[in-house]
Design a protein around this motif. Structure first.
Motif, PDB file in Angstrom:
ATOM      1  N   TYR A 169     -96.255  86.913  14.217  1.00  0.00           N
ATOM      2  CA  TYR A 169     -97.343  86.633  13.302  1.00  0.00           C
ATOM      3  C   TYR A 169     -98.271  85.573  13.881  1.00  0.00           C
ATOM      4  CZ  TYR A 169     -94.354  82.696  11.855  1.00  0.00           C
ATOM      5  OH  TYR A 169     -93.573  81.573  11.831  1.00  0.00           O
ATOM      6  N   GLY A 170     -99.529  85.724  13.544  1.00  0.00           N
ATOM      7  CA  GLY A 170    -100.542  84.763  13.943  1.00  0.00           C
ATOM      8  C   GLY A 170    -100.908  83.915  12.738  1.00  0.00           C
ATOM      9  N   VAL A 171    -101.156  82.637  12.987  1.00  0.00           N
ATOM     10  CA  VAL A 171    -101.565  81.751  11.901  1.00  0.00           C
ATOM     11  C   VAL A 171    -102.970  81.237  12.164  1.00  0.00           C
ATOM     12  CG1 VAL A 171     -99.222  81.067  11.276  1.00  0.00           C
ATOM     13  CG2 VAL A 171    -100.465  79.731  12.962  1.00  0.00           C
ATOM     14  N   GLY A 172    -103.682  80.990  11.078  1.00  0.00           N
ATOM     15  CA  GLY A 172    -105.023  80.436  11.174  1.00  0.00           C
ATOM     16  C   GLY A 172    -104.981  78.921  11.243  1.00  0.00           C
ATOM     17  N   LYS A 173    -106.145  78.314  11.195  1.00  0.00           N
ATOM     18  CA  LYS A 173    -106.246  76.846  11.283  1.00  0.00           C
ATOM     19  C   LYS A 173    -105.566  76.149  10.106  1.00  0.00           C
ATOM     20  CE  LYS A 173    -110.281  76.946  14.144  1.00  0.00           C
ATOM     21  NZ  LYS A 173    -111.676  76.732  14.322  1.00  0.00           N
ATOM     22  N   GLU A 222     -92.136  80.006  25.768  1.00  0.00           N
ATOM     23  CA  GLU A 222     -91.942  78.776  26.550  1.00  0.00           C
ATOM     24  C   GLU A 222     -92.808  78.771  27.813  1.00  0.00           C
ATOM     25  OE1 GLU A 222     -87.753  78.671  27.350  1.00  0.00           O
ATOM     26  OE2 GLU A 222     -87.265  77.845  25.387  1.00  0.00           O
ATOM     27  N   ALA A 223     -92.986  79.937  28.412  1.00  0.00           N
ATOM     28  CA  ALA A 223     -93.768  80.042  29.642  1.00  0.00           C
ATOM     29  C   ALA A 223     -95.276  80.067  29.374  1.00  0.00           C
ATOM     30  CB  ALA A 223     -93.353  81.295  30.419  1.00  0.00           C
ATOM     31  N   GLY A 224     -95.670  80.051  28.108  1.00  0.00           N
ATOM     32  CA  GLY A 224     -97.093  80.054  27.775  1.00  0.00           C
ATOM     33  C   GLY A 224     -97.733  81.429  27.844  1.00  0.00           C
ATOM     34  N   LEU A 225     -96.930  82.492  27.836  1.00  0.00           N
ATOM     35  CA  LEU A 225     -97.458  83.851  27.905  1.00  0.00           C
ATOM     36  C   LEU A 225     -97.887  84.394  26.549  1.00  0.00           C
ATOM     37  CD1 LEU A 225     -94.831  85.331  30.387  1.00  0.00           C
ATOM     38  CD2 LEU A 225     -97.140  84.494  30.906  1.00  0.00           C
ATOM     39  N   ILE A 226     -97.461  83.725  25.499  1.00  0.00           N
ATOM     40  CA  ILE A 226     -97.833  84.120  24.137  1.00  0.00           C
ATOM     41  C   ILE A 226     -98.742  83.031  23.575  1.00  0.00           C
ATOM     42  CG2 ILE A 226     -96.961  84.591  21.818  1.00  0.00           C
ATOM     43  CD1 ILE A 226     -94.408  85.651  23.114  1.00  0.00           C
ATOM     44  N   LYS A 227     -99.824  83.440  22.935  1.00  0.00           N
ATOM     45  CA  LYS A 227    -100.799  82.490  22.408  1.00  0.00           C
ATOM     46  C   LYS A 227    -100.133  81.437  21.522  1.00  0.00           C
ATOM     47  CE  LYS A 227    -103.697  85.631  20.715  1.00  0.00           C
ATOM     48  NZ  LYS A 227    -104.905  86.232  20.141  1.00  0.00           N
ATOM     49  N   GLU A 228    -100.716  80.249  21.499  1.00  0.00           N
ATOM     50  CA  GLU A 228    -100.156  79.111  20.756  1.00  0.00           C
ATOM     51  C   GLU A 228    -100.004  79.388  19.270  1.00  0.00           C
ATOM     52  OE1 GLU A 228    -101.804  75.227  21.352  1.00  0.00           O
ATOM     53  OE2 GLU A 228    -102.029  75.576  23.504  1.00  0.00           O
ATOM     54  N   ASN A 229    -100.921  80.141  18.691  1.00  0.00           N
ATOM     55  CA  ASN A 229    -100.871  80.376  17.249  1.00  0.00           C
ATOM     56  C   ASN A 229    -100.095  81.648  16.874  1.00  0.00           C
ATOM     57  OD1 ASN A 229    -102.935  82.053  18.326  1.00  0.00           O
ATOM     58  ND2 ASN A 229    -103.781  82.290  16.277  1.00  0.00           N
ATOM     59  N   VAL A 230     -99.371  82.225  17.828  1.00  0.00           N
ATOM     60  CA  VAL A 230     -98.547  83.406  17.569  1.00  0.00           C
ATOM     61  C   VAL A 230     -97.090  82.986  17.616  1.00  0.00           C
ATOM     62  CG1 VAL A 230     -97.867  85.679  18.433  1.00  0.00           C
ATOM     63  CG2 VAL A 230    -100.277  85.021  18.446  1.00  0.00           C
ATOM     64  N   PHE A 231     -96.346  83.388  16.578  1.00  0.00           N
ATOM     65  CA  PHE A 231     -94.952  83.010  16.440  1.00  0.00           C
ATOM     66  C   PHE A 231     -94.075  84.235  16.259  1.00  0.00           C
ATOM     67  CE2 PHE A 231     -97.634  79.570  15.085  1.00  0.00           C
ATOM     68  CZ  PHE A 231     -97.112  78.498  15.798  1.00  0.00           C
ATOM     69  N   ILE A 232     -92.795  84.086  16.565  1.00  0.00           N
ATOM     70  CA  ILE A 232     -91.835  85.185  16.512  1.00  0.00           C
ATOM     71  C   ILE A 232     -90.654  84.727  15.673  1.00  0.00           C
ATOM     72  CG2 ILE A 232     -90.310  86.640  17.903  1.00  0.00           C
ATOM     73  CD1 ILE A 232     -92.304  85.490  20.248  1.00  0.00           C
ATOM     74  N   THR A 233     -90.137  85.615  14.839  1.00  0.00           N
ATOM     75  CA  THR A 233     -88.964  85.256  14.051  1.00  0.00           C
ATOM     76  C   THR A 233     -88.072  86.468  13.803  1.00  0.00           C
ATOM     77  OG1 THR A 233     -88.175  84.130  12.070  1.00  0.00           O
ATOM     78  CG2 THR A 233     -90.079  85.590  11.799  1.00  0.00           C
ATOM     79  N   THR A 234     -86.795  86.186  13.618  1.00  0.00           N
ATOM     80  CA  THR A 234     -85.839  87.192  13.143  1.00  0.00           C
ATOM     81  C   THR A 234     -85.391  86.835  11.727  1.00  0.00           C
ATOM     82  OG1 THR A 234     -83.993  85.981  14.129  1.00  0.00           O
ATOM     83  CG2 THR A 234     -84.953  87.765  15.437  1.00  0.00           C
ATOM     84  N   LYS A 235     -85.917  85.765  11.184  1.00  0.00           N
ATOM     85  CA  LYS A 235     -85.622  85.375   9.800  1.00  0.00           C
ATOM     86  C   LYS A 235     -86.567  86.175   8.909  1.00  0.00           C
ATOM     87  CE  LYS A 235     -83.865  81.023  11.214  1.00  0.00           C
ATOM     88  NZ  LYS A 235     -83.615  79.664  10.979  1.00  0.00           N
ATOM     89  N   LEU A 236     -86.086  87.316   8.471  1.00  0.00           N
ATOM     90  CA  LEU A 236     -86.960  88.332   7.910  1.00  0.00           C
ATOM     91  C   LEU A 236     -87.075  88.361   6.396  1.00  0.00           C
ATOM     92  CD1 LEU A 236     -85.775  91.181  10.273  1.00  0.00           C
ATOM     93  CD2 LEU A 236     -87.734  89.670  10.584  1.00  0.00           C
TER      94      LEU A 236
END
Length: 159
Positions: A48-52, A9-23
């Motif tokens: 995880y990072g996602v591409g375009k 939320e604070a913008g400290l993690i790159k836009e294309n990087v996501f976090i999940t606990t749904k494993l």
């Protein structure tokens, strides 16, 4: 998890990087097959990072534990199996080990070290198998970093 949500939320993690606990999806994705049986990693968070094209490009699995005794052992054994599964060696052939993913995930371990086990030589040896390890207590050591550096590490490693 809360820390990561706030950092996102604070913008400290790159836009294309996501976090999940749904494993469940990720556990299937990174499962190692040993002669028809499935070995899944011990993981609590996935970054995880996602591409375009929105496809998963890079993957980081993190095992978060309060104790080192059993949990670090489970995680490092899976990491060792992953190394075998992605290399050409007689052990891979002998045990019919397969790993379907083209790219090896970054495997990390994080602990609070409530039981002060970090300086046990047997436990410290396990940390050599992880791509990176983190601790919630202040420490100066060459085999583990402070938990506060996890976000920077993820931003550097994930596309």
């Amino acid at each position: 998890m809360y820390l990561f949500i706030k950092a996102k939320e604070a913008g400290l993690i790159k836009e294309n990087v996501f976090i999940t606990t749904k494993l469940s999806k990720f556990k299937k994705l990174v499962a190692i097959h040993v002669d028809g049986e499935t070995q899944k990693p011990d993981m609590d968070l996935v970054l995880y990072g996602v591409g375009k094209d929105d496809a998963i490009k890079d993957l980081m699995i993190i095992s978060l534990k309060t104790s080192l005794r059993e949990r670090a052992g489970q995680t490092y054994k899976w990491k060792l199996l992953l190394e075998i599964a992605t290399s050409d060696n007689p052990i891979k052939t002998k045990y019919n080990i397969n790993y379907p993913l083209n790219k090896i995930p970054i495997v990390c371990f994080a602990t609070i070290n409530f039981y002060n086990e970090i300086n046990n030589p047997q436990h410290r040896g396990m940390f050599k198998f992880f791509d990176k390890s983190f601790i919630g207590k202040p420490i100066k050591a060459d085999f583990i970093d402070n938990l506060s550096s996890l976000i920077d590490f993820a931003n550097n490693k994930l596309s």
